[in-house]
Design a protein around this motif. Sequence first.
Motif, short mmCIF file in Angstrom:
data_model
loop_
_atom_site.label_atom_id
_atom_site.label_comp_id
_atom_site.label_asym_id
_atom_site.label_seq_id
_atom_site.Cartn_x
_atom_site.Cartn_y
_atom_site.Cartn_z
N ALA A 124 0.83 -1.20 0.00
CA ALA A 124 0.00 0.00 0.00
C ALA A 124 0.86 1.25 0.00
O ALA A 124 0.44 2.30 -0.49
N ALA A 125 2.06 1.16 0.57
CA ALA A 125 2.98 2.30 0.62
C ALA A 125 3.95 2.18 -0.55
O ALA A 125 4.82 1.32 -0.54
N GLY A 126 3.78 3.03 -1.55
CA GLY A 126 4.67 2.94 -2.69
C GLY A 126 4.27 3.94 -3.76
O GLY A 126 3.54 4.90 -3.51
N LEU A 182 -4.37 3.71 -0.51
CA LEU A 182 -5.80 3.59 -0.29
C LEU A 182 -6.40 4.84 0.34
O LEU A 182 -7.63 4.95 0.43
N ARG A 183 -5.58 5.77 0.76
CA ARG A 183 -6.09 7.03 1.28
C ARG A 183 -6.19 8.11 0.20
O ARG A 183 -6.58 9.24 0.48
N HIS A 184 -5.85 7.76 -1.05
CA HIS A 184 -5.90 8.72 -2.15
C HIS A 184 -7.24 8.62 -2.88
O HIS A 184 -7.82 7.54 -2.99
N SER A 199 -9.95 5.08 -3.85
CA SER A 199 -10.93 4.91 -2.78
C SER A 199 -11.97 3.84 -3.09
O SER A 199 -12.54 3.26 -2.16
N ALA A 200 -12.20 3.57 -4.37
CA ALA A 200 -13.25 2.62 -4.71
C ALA A 200 -12.75 1.47 -5.59
O ALA A 200 -13.56 0.74 -6.16
N ALA A 254 2.46 7.67 5.80
CA ALA A 254 1.68 8.73 5.18
C ALA A 254 1.66 9.99 6.05
O ALA A 254 1.66 11.11 5.55
N ASP A 255 1.64 9.79 7.35
CA ASP A 255 1.52 10.92 8.29
C ASP A 255 2.87 11.51 8.68
O ASP A 255 2.97 12.72 8.94
#
Length: 447
Positions: free
Chosen positions: A113-115, A377-379, A383-384, A400-401
């Motif tokens: 997810a991080a990439g 998935l936070r973009h 989202s869908a 992300a934070d």
Amino acid sequence: MIDREDLIRTIREFHGQQPDRPFVPGVTEIQSSGAHLDPDDRTALAAAALDMRIAAGALAHRFETSFARRIGMRKARLTNSGSSANLLAITALTAPELGEARLRPGDEVITCAAGFPTTVNPILQNGLEPVFVDIDERTYNATPELIEAAVGPRTRAVALAHTLGNPFPVAEIAEICSRHGMFLIEDNCDAVGSRYRGRATGTFGDLSTVSFYPAHHLTTGEGGCVLTDNLVLARVVKSLRDWGRDCWCEPGESNRCGGRFGFELGGLPYGYDHKYIYSHIGYNLKATDLQAALGLSQLAKLDDFCAARRHNWGRLRAELDGIDHLRLPEPTPGSDPSWFGFAMTVAPDAPFDRFDIVNFLERRRIATRGLFAGNLLRHPAYSAVPHRVSGDLTVSDRVADRTFWVGVYPGITDEMIDYVVASVREFVAGHRRAPVPAAEPPAEGNR
């Protein structure tokens, strides 16, 4: 008459006349990444331009051969970008030539997810379903345990990037893929020159990809590459890159096989021109000889570029070691990374946040970047999308934070590193928590 070699010499002299601007702290930008170009690069481009090498041709083929040999793979296919390379690699795994092993719509591909989005986008573009896993908070990579736990009955492949040049445990993950009958795609775009257990990254997977964008270890301006040891996959990638053609002639060639008008494929009549028979739904994702000329010049300097990246990263790691409130990166055990950037994560209990330190550094002309998408998935774009999450994404959310990185590319000097280190230390020193005063002993009557 103008002599070609005199003109090339003049161009080399022109390069040497460009002003060498001194580094001025707080004025000169310290970029996070960038191309490192010398007179050989300028004259290589000029020579290709003088020869009007405006399409893919002999230089592109020479670069493919040289780069494949340098990395240690049988075949390389030059493309117009690293993103296109990822698209070609995933799409090749859906080809009918692979028989029952081919990927089909609805099959799952494990990824992080991080990439960067273009590791994931081709999964979605091919009707496949990404399975998102978290990362290790020290290396910023997925682990074998996270990959193993994510395997389900529909999982058919793994596509992972070596984050910021730091190899993921690719030998162990390749073994998991082999045991489960899954394909492995190595996104090696940030890690050319990195090694894991003594072996070059980009040589463990069924396919690997590289970017030659100016930010990366080598540049062709724009450009990328797909590498493989599998000759079937190499031919499929070439076809997909070259409009989907069945013909294996290079552009401009007409009849290498001697049987151009001797084919009968699909519903076409016998003798239909093989140059215009299509066996895949493809694209035109080729690069040009101009780009390949620059790539060949850059390739000769790869070892020096990698050494500079390791030097710059090592200085930052040593001189910021032990600093309060910032968690520093660790190389994956057993690896020798050719680093893309130096990541820092603000600790949860820090008296400042990422916004504070990033803005401080940016005001000092020290460029920073987030760890790519942080958590895709936070973009809004994702989202869908159809997907599955294995476990949780705690570290991806933390990245992300709280995570950012600064540059280590070869254009960064020791003087610049000194300034980055001093700036980070100055910021942290100005944000130390005030010591908690010791409690006064209670009065006698209150004991």
